[in-house]
Design an enzyme around this catalytic site. Structure first.
Site, PDB file in Angstrom:
ATOM      1  CE  LYS A 159      40.170  43.846  39.873  1.00 38.02           C
ATOM      2  NZ  LYS A 159      39.544  42.764  40.411  1.00 38.02           N
TER       3      LYS A 159
ATOM      4  CB  SER B 290      38.352  39.527  40.670  1.00 39.16           C
ATOM      5  OG  SER B 290      39.868  39.858  40.358  1.00 39.16           O
TER       6      SER B 290
END
Length: 248
Positions: free
Chosen positions: A132, A59
């Site tokens: 993230k 990701s």
């Protein structure tokens, strides 16, 4: 007649084998003390300063690749405030990760993994955390996308060199959104924008896609492994330079 002769003092010689055994015992004792002290220092560093995690998914490509190992600064956000652009590791706010089946290990491997985890050289709980990039701070108005496919924060469009898009795509998000970040929370997104289940895709989770600051473990500083990928992780301050802090 006075006897001025000093009394003789007898000395019992210690056998060489006894001296060697005692020397070995002292050496082993000192070695154990050094090991315990090193273990304690490593534990304190891991608990309060830095620790290691590995990357289990794609990701954050191409900034981070699967199985990269990173060093995380745990002073952020408790002592150092989080900034836009920081790559942060955080505990699942609830509903982001599927249930994890317990990993079965033989006792020797489990003991070794536990020891390495104590000193921060192993990260058996990496699958329980996410990583993230911070896009929005508390109070920020984050919107995507404008006619150029850009995301904006507090009405300032962002040029994001770290965002990985599929060939032919110009929009930095497949899905549009318009959010205001709540107090004590963050809006986070993966750099691999079309393959990241980030804040955009958890509107029904307990935090509605926002990450509580209390869930942040720390900021990722360095790719430590493999050696050919060793590098500092950039927080790209120039991307957010024109963004003014919002009033919460």
């Amino acid at each position: 007649m006075t006897d001025n002769t000093l009394p003789s003092r007898s000395h019992r010689l210690e056998p060489d084998s006894s001296r060697k055994k005692r020397g070995i015992a002292i050496f082993l004792r000192d070695l154990l003390i050094i090991f315990v002290v090193a273990l304690l220092i490593s534990f304190l560093i891991k608990t309060f300063l830095v620790r290691s995690f590995y990357i289990p998914s794609g990701s954050m490509e191409s900034t981070l690749l699967v199985n990269d190992r990173i060093i995380v600064n745990q002073l952020e956000p408790d002592l150092i405030p989080v900034s836009r652009g920081d790559v942060v590791v955080f505990r699942d706010p609830g509903g982001w990760l599927p249930p994890q089946a317990p990993i079965e290990q033989n006792p020797i491997v489990a003991a070794l993994d536990w020891t390495l985890a104590v000193v921060g050289l192993s990260a058996p709980d990496s699958n329980d955390h996410l990583i993230k990039r911070v896009i929005g701070l508390p109070g920020d108005h984050v919107v995507c996308c404008n006619t150029l496919g850009q995301m904006s924060v507090n009405d300032v469009p962002l040029n994001e060199p770290y965002a990985l898009l599929p060939v032919g795509q110009t929009s930095v998000s497949k899905d549009a959104f318009d959010v205001v970040v709540p107090k004590n929370s963050l809006w986070v997104m993966g750099d691999n924008r079309y393959d990241s289940l980030d804040s955009r895709y958890h509107p029904t989770a307990p935090g509605k896609g926002f990450v509580p600051l209390d869930n942040v473990v720390g900021r990722a500083l360095v790719i430590s492994w493999p050696l050919n990928r060793w590098s500092w992780l950039d927080d790209y301050p120039e991307v957010f330079r024109g963004v003014e802090d919002a009033e919460e």
